[in-house]
Motif scaffolding. Structure first.
Motif, PDB file in Angstrom:
ATOM      1  N   GLU A 236      -6.866  -0.898  -7.192  1.00 28.24           N
ATOM      2  CA  GLU A 236      -6.337  -1.034  -5.403  1.00 28.24           C
ATOM      3  C   GLU A 236      -5.001  -0.837  -5.889  1.00 28.24           C
ATOM      4  O   GLU A 236      -4.638  -2.343  -6.618  1.00 28.24           O
ATOM      5  CB  GLU A 236      -7.202  -1.769  -4.374  1.00 28.24           C
ATOM      6  CG  GLU A 236      -6.469  -2.089  -3.039  1.00 28.24           C
ATOM      7  CD  GLU A 236      -6.980  -2.629  -2.730  1.00 28.24           C
ATOM      8  OE1 GLU A 236      -8.335  -2.824  -2.383  1.00 28.24           O
ATOM      9  OE2 GLU A 236      -6.181  -2.756  -1.044  1.00 28.24           O
ATOM     10  N   ALA A 237      -4.417  -0.265  -5.378  1.00 31.98           N
ATOM     11  CA  ALA A 237      -3.551  -1.008  -5.651  1.00 31.98           C
ATOM     12  C   ALA A 237      -1.982  -0.463  -5.053  1.00 31.98           C
ATOM     13  O   ALA A 237      -2.223   0.306  -4.371  1.00 31.98           O
ATOM     14  CB  ALA A 237      -2.397  -0.345  -7.141  1.00 31.98           C
ATOM     15  N   GLU A 238      -0.432  -0.377  -4.696  1.00 32.55           N
ATOM     16  CA  GLU A 238       0.684   0.481  -4.190  1.00 32.55           C
ATOM     17  C   GLU A 238       0.950   0.718  -4.291  1.00 32.55           C
ATOM     18  O   GLU A 238       0.467   1.187  -5.803  1.00 32.55           O
ATOM     19  CB  GLU A 238       1.943  -1.026  -3.955  1.00 32.55           C
ATOM     20  CG  GLU A 238       2.876  -0.748  -3.125  1.00 32.55           C
ATOM     21  CD  GLU A 238       4.153  -0.633  -3.653  1.00 32.55           C
ATOM     22  OE1 GLU A 238       4.566   1.085  -2.990  1.00 32.55           O
ATOM     23  OE2 GLU A 238       3.924  -0.411  -5.114  1.00 32.55           O
ATOM     24  N   VAL A 239       1.279   1.755  -4.252  1.00 31.28           N
ATOM     25  CA  VAL A 239       1.381   3.226  -4.501  1.00 31.28           C
ATOM     26  C   VAL A 239       2.382   3.545  -5.427  1.00 31.28           C
ATOM     27  O   VAL A 239       2.095   4.162  -6.833  1.00 31.28           O
ATOM     28  CB  VAL A 239       1.605   4.632  -3.570  1.00 31.28           C
ATOM     29  CG1 VAL A 239       3.769   4.344  -3.172  1.00 31.28           C
ATOM     30  CG2 VAL A 239       1.063   6.102  -3.910  1.00 31.28           C
ATOM     31  N   ARG A 240       3.831   2.704  -5.803  1.00 33.41           N
ATOM     32  CA  ARG A 240       4.514   3.121  -6.803  1.00 33.41           C
ATOM     33  C   ARG A 240       3.588   2.353  -8.055  1.00 33.41           C
ATOM     34  O   ARG A 240       4.157   2.980  -9.481  1.00 33.41           O
ATOM     35  CB  ARG A 240       5.772   2.608  -5.982  1.00 33.41           C
ATOM     36  CG  ARG A 240       6.935   3.636  -5.387  1.00 33.41           C
ATOM     37  CD  ARG A 240       7.497   2.765  -4.846  1.00 33.41           C
ATOM     38  NE  ARG A 240       8.909   3.554  -3.697  1.00 33.41           N
ATOM     39  CZ  ARG A 240       9.245   4.470  -3.878  1.00 33.41           C
ATOM     40  NH1 ARG A 240       9.558   5.130  -5.116  1.00 33.41           N
ATOM     41  NH2 ARG A 240       9.578   5.149  -2.859  1.00 33.41           N
ATOM     42  N   ARG A 241       3.432   1.582  -7.370  1.00 34.06           N
ATOM     43  CA  ARG A 241       3.088   0.695  -8.652  1.00 34.06           C
ATOM     44  C   ARG A 241       1.530   1.143  -9.398  1.00 34.06           C
ATOM     45  O   ARG A 241       1.476   1.249 -11.094  1.00 34.06           O
ATOM     46  CB  ARG A 241       2.359  -0.730  -8.158  1.00 34.06           C
ATOM     47  CG  ARG A 241       2.820  -2.390  -9.296  1.00 34.06           C
ATOM     48  CD  ARG A 241       1.834  -3.404  -9.049  1.00 34.06           C
ATOM     49  NE  ARG A 241       0.507  -3.225  -9.844  1.00 34.06           N
ATOM     50  CZ  ARG A 241      -0.188  -3.771  -9.224  1.00 34.06           C
ATOM     51  NH1 ARG A 241       0.323  -4.027  -7.544  1.00 34.06           N
ATOM     52  NH2 ARG A 241      -1.798  -3.466  -9.192  1.00 34.06           N
ATOM     53  N   PHE A 242       1.305   1.680  -8.533  1.00 33.78           N
ATOM     54  CA  PHE A 242      -0.267   2.770  -9.298  1.00 33.78           C
ATOM     55  C   PHE A 242       0.010   3.782  -9.871  1.00 33.78           C
ATOM     56  O   PHE A 242      -0.281   4.026 -10.995  1.00 33.78           O
ATOM     57  CB  PHE A 242      -1.159   2.963  -7.983  1.00 33.78           C
ATOM     58  CG  PHE A 242      -1.504   4.037  -8.798  1.00 33.78           C
ATOM     59  CD1 PHE A 242      -2.769   3.258  -9.032  1.00 33.78           C
ATOM     60  CD2 PHE A 242      -1.891   5.380  -8.125  1.00 33.78           C
ATOM     61  CE1 PHE A 242      -4.532   4.514  -9.240  1.00 33.78           C
ATOM     62  CE2 PHE A 242      -2.942   5.840  -8.561  1.00 33.78           C
ATOM     63  CZ  PHE A 242      -3.979   6.041  -9.861  1.00 33.78           C
ATOM     64  N   PHE A 243       1.370   4.812  -9.334  1.00 36.58           N
ATOM     65  CA  PHE A 243       2.030   5.345 -10.000  1.00 36.58           C
ATOM     66  C   PHE A 243       2.097   5.036 -11.564  1.00 36.58           C
ATOM     67  O   PHE A 243       2.440   5.780 -12.381  1.00 36.58           O
ATOM     68  CB  PHE A 243       2.131   6.379  -9.880  1.00 36.58           C
ATOM     69  CG  PHE A 243       1.492   7.383  -8.421  1.00 36.58           C
ATOM     70  CD1 PHE A 243       0.955   8.824  -9.595  1.00 36.58           C
ATOM     71  CD2 PHE A 243       1.509   7.005  -7.377  1.00 36.58           C
ATOM     72  CE1 PHE A 243       0.325   9.252  -9.115  1.00 36.58           C
ATOM     73  CE2 PHE A 243      -0.125   7.746  -6.599  1.00 36.58           C
ATOM     74  CZ  PHE A 243       0.185   8.945  -7.104  1.00 36.58           C
TER      75      PHE A 243
END
Lengths: 611, 269
Positions: A236-243
């Protein structure tokens, strides 16, 4: 922001007669007011079960074994049917993909909308209909009052998806759940739907839960991401960090596959999953321009439809393909691009226009002459499974064009089949198999081997990768590029997959409603699209990278029917730059800059900025 | 499956050797008229004193031959016409005309009641084994034609047909080499069922006197002769050949169903 939905330790199992198998194990997630959460995962990861569990729609044999689903602190798992009915549609709303299936075919749109409205608000029928018309207007359906009378089959797929969305937001829900919101829609329509969806929840300050396999949708529209695999939440992550920096192995694999679809070099090198921002061009230089291999002049294809009306699939187009050149032909469904391919191979007869192949006119060939020609002009089809005879072994399929169009001996043919199998990356053992024993990707290799068996000069590819899984797609594109470099064939590559075209083709032609609207060098065209349709089409691509969120250039509405073509420029009904002249003057495809042809009376191509 | 297979195997065997293993001559009186079933005459004797069991053993040679040959002819013609009319249902104006003409002809022939039409055909050409075969074959063509055409219409829109044409097949070759094998399954299933019903129809024609001439050992003729004695209590005369007829027709029908499963490459593993 306060927490709207909270799922705690949700465990769901498939309870069979003898076995109990967990399908969700300890799933926890939360959505705040006004937040957009993306749930990604491949099919079978438990996404749909999660949705059904949240909405309390699970039926045996699936059972919730533990956990809580809290909507503003109220545990949905403990409510009775009466309370749930009051919550569903009002507080929680669901918008599903496959819109046509989810609308009742025997009720009008107006009736279906007013039913939903009146289920939660005791207002008279007439008032509900007025509210329904407002809703249709809010999802950009033209003539909303008129459309209330329409039945689902009278609306296009994109219109139905808008109606589904209108149904979902009819009672201003606190939480909107959407499942694969864009599957089956054309790209310029699906970005409109996504924008509508996001704007609707923004206006209501509701939460939005987007379930999708498409990382592009997630990267462009979500704020946080939850990755599911085999019934568990693995990240589970914030979208920018995830990508940028995915933590979990499985997440990396997902991103990797998405990246591979864009860039096969990455997949083959096994490098880091960080996405490349620039796409490599076809590396080999184009042979110097000489006489074109294929020339299409004023090609027109019309199909008679009922009531004596005419469907114009291809409307007077001309283009040429040089030796060793790969030309991409892109457009949305219904643009006529596949019809062009079939006309070039003379699988269907053009209504008018001429085709020239190696300086010979082929539009009048028939019988043996036509069959001889087909040895040098080949095609690879979209659905690999459907394009092979189920009762023919794979070696027989590859051998057939050799025995029909060449004088090779049986032994030579067998040897050639073995070579071809190796060339497309299949083992010799595959020869004796039948189509139903192989995967789609392997079958497409067979289709390619069959097409190149007679050493054709030109191969037409009709959406060769769109029936394949993302990871297989990259392999096939690599193979195609490799084959072109080694064998020097010309390609006409028909696709709506823009990333594939960008990787494979020297030049690209963009088609809209049977017309070429812009033709140019692929890289230049992709970097500086000039025609309004090219700009809209290219800006509709959702890259799986939040740093590359699209700069919106929207067309309004849907693609008009090719039966009643708009007058003048076919795009003027949707174009944001349209002027009064556009409805009158039919623009011609003219060379507006070196190597760049364009058909628009309002724009001239920008100078290419760099390089 | 086993039932159908066994009955059909017995039928085929009898068609080959039936008259040879019959305990009595099959076309001559061998005992007293209308003897009930006993140790000598297992199925009894008919009104002219012929042994019914012997005649039942000999009957498949006549019935099955008529049914098999007529069905095979109907199958071959029907499938070929079905492939042509289905494959060329769209195309040039001439192709569409012939495709349509084939279908209208089938419509016209199917508009007549089957049995009456068969009766008329045999009546017109005179009762003989050859004419019964011709009539039944002609009668069955439209069924095979329609089944095949329906399948062809589905198969021809699949991409492998276009792919075959790209590979250098002529249209006619694509139709018979690629489309036909993929659309023949319904006709094959119908083949077995049709044999059963052709036996029934042959017997029916004989029953009304328009089939093979007496005293040929044929089930319909035996039932016809025996039916008159049923009224007066000699039940065995018609019941025995009737039961054999029913079991045979059923067997071919069951076999046809099993054949369909067997022919479908996706359901067979």
């Amino acid at each position: 922001m306060t927490t709207l939905l909270e799922v705690r330790d949700l465990t769901v199992a498939f309870v069979g007669d003898r076995t109990t198998r967990a399908v969700l194990s300890g799933v926890s997630l939360s959505v705040a007011d006004g937040e957009v959460l993306g749930v990604v995962g491949e099919s079978g990861s438990g996404k749909s079960i999660l949705l059904a569990a949240i909405l309390r729609l699970l039926q045996p044999p699936w059972q919730v074994l533990g956990g809580q689903v809290l909507l503003r602190g109220e545990n949905l798992l403990e409510q009775d049917e009466r309370r749930l009915a009051a919550l569903r549609g009002k507080e929680l709303a669901l918008a599903l993909s496959n819109p046509r299936q989810h609308l009742n075919p025997i009720l009008t749109i107006g009736r279906q909308l007013s039913d939903v409205i009146r289920a939660h608000r005791p207002i008279p029928h007439a008032a509900a209909l007025a509210a329904a018309a407002e809703l249709l207007k809010s999802v950009n359906i033209p003539d909303p009052v008129l459309r209330l009378q329409a039945y689902p089959h009278e609306l296009s797929g994109g219109m139905c998806q808008r109606v589904i969305l209108a149904l979902a937001i009819a009672n201003a829900p606190k939480l909107l759940i959407v499942d694969e919101p864009t599957s089956g829609l054309d790209v310029t329509v699906s970005v409109q739907i996504l924008d509508l969806m996001r704007n609707a929840v923004r206006k209501l300050n509701s939460g939005l839960l987007v379930v999708s396999r498409d990382l592009g949708v997630v990267a462009n529209y979500c704020e946080r991401v939850v990755v599911m695999n085999a019934g568990r939440i693995v990240e589970e992550a914030e979208v920018r960090r995830f990508f940028a920096t995915p933590q979990n192995v499985y997440s990396r694999k997902l991103l990797h596959a998405a990246a591979a679809a864009r860039d096969a070099d990455l997949a083959s090198s096994g490098a880091s999953p960080v996405l490349l921002r620039t796409e490599p061009q076809p590396e080999h230089p184009l042979p110097s321009a000489s006489e074109p291999l294929l020339e299409v002049r004023d090609l027109m294809k019309r199909f008679p439809v009922r009531d004596g009306r005419v469907l114009t699939a291809v409307n007077d187009i001309s283009f040429a393909i040089g030796r060793g050149e790969a030309v991409g032909l892109v457009g949305e469904s219904g643009s006529g691009k596949s019809t062009v391919g079939r006309c070039v191979l003379r699988l269907i007869e053009p209504t008018s226009g001429t085709l020239w192949f190696k300086g010979q006119e082929i539009s009048k060939l028939a019988g043996t002459g036509l069959r001889k020609l087909r040895a040098k002009l080949q095609m690879v089809f979209q659905d690999p499974f459907d394009s092979l005879d189920p009762r023919q072994s794979l070696s027989a399929a590859i051998e057939e064009p050799l025995s029909l169009t060449t004088d090779m001996t049986r032994g030579d043919r067998k040897a050639r089949v073995a070579d071809l199998l190796q060339l497309v990356g299949l083992s010799r053992d595959a020869a004796s198999l039948y189509p139903h024993q192989m995967s789609a990707g392997e079958l497409q290799r067979v289709g390619i081997a069959r097409a190149i068996a007679t050493q054709p000069d030109l191969v037409v590819f009709d959406e060769p990768t769109s029936a394949l899984d993302v990871s297989v797609r990259a392999d096939i594109l690599n193979l195609l590029r490799d084959l072109q470099q080694r064998l020097g064939m010309s390609y006409l590559f028909i696709s709506h997959d823009l990333t594939a075209v960008r990787r494979l083709c020297h030049r690209t032609a963009i088609m809209y409603l049977g017309k070429l609207v812009e033709v140019g060098e692929t890289e230049e065209l992709f970097r500086t699209p000039s025609h309004p349709y090219s700009r809209a089409l290219l800006s509709s691509v959702l890259y799986p990278d939040p740093a590359q969120r699209r700069s919106p250039f929207l067309l309004s509405g849907e693609i008009p029917s090719p039966i009643d073509l708009p007058s003048g420029c076919a795009l003027h009904t949707r174009c944001p730059m349209a002027t009064a002249d556009c409805a009158r003057i039919e623009p011609a495809l003219e060379e507006k800059a070196p190597g760049r042809q364009l058909s628009c009376i309002n724009v001239a191509p920008e100078r290419s900025k760099t390089q | 499956m086993i039932f159908g297979f066994v009955v059909i195997a017995v039928n085929l065997a009898l068609a080959l050797i039936g008259p040879l293993i019959a305990p009595f001559p099959v076309q001559a009186p061998v005992g007293a008229s209308l003897t009930p079933p006993n140790a000598t005459h297992w199925f009894g004797t008919d009104v002219s004193g012929m042994d019914i069991f012997s005649r039942v053993l000999a009957a498949p040679r006549v019935d099955l031959t008529i049914a098999l040959v007529s069905t095979a002819v109907a199958f071959a013609c029907g499938v070929a016409l079905g492939v042509l009319s289905g494959f060329f249902a769209e195309g040039t104006a001439i192709a569409r005309f012939f495709s349509g003409a084939i279908m209208r002809a089938a419509d016209i022939f199917q508009a007549f009641p089957l049995f009456v039409f068969a009766l008329a055909l045999v009546g017109f050409s005179g009762p003989s084994t050859r004419n019964v075969i011709m009539a039944l074959a002609f009668l069955n063509i439209p069924f095979f034609l329609r089944l095949t055409r329906g399948a062809v219409l589905q198969v021809r829109s699949r991409t492998f047909v276009e792919a075959a044409i790209c590979a250098g097949n002529s249209k006619l070759r694509a139709a018979f080499v690629h489309v036909m094998p993929n659309s023949i399954a319904p006709a094959l299933v119908h083949f077995s069922t049709t044999i059963g019903f052709s036996i029934l129809l042959t017997a029916g024609l004989s029953f009304v006197g328009a089939g093979v001439p007496p005293p040929t050992p044929e089930l319909g003729l035996m039932i016809k002769v025996g039916a008159q004695n049923m009224m007066t209590g000699q039940w065995w005369t018609a019941l025995m050949p009737g039961l054999v007829l029913a079991v045979t027709v059923l067997a071919f029908s069951v076999f046809g169903d099993n054949l369909r499963v067997f022919l479908d490459p996706t359901s067979r593993r």
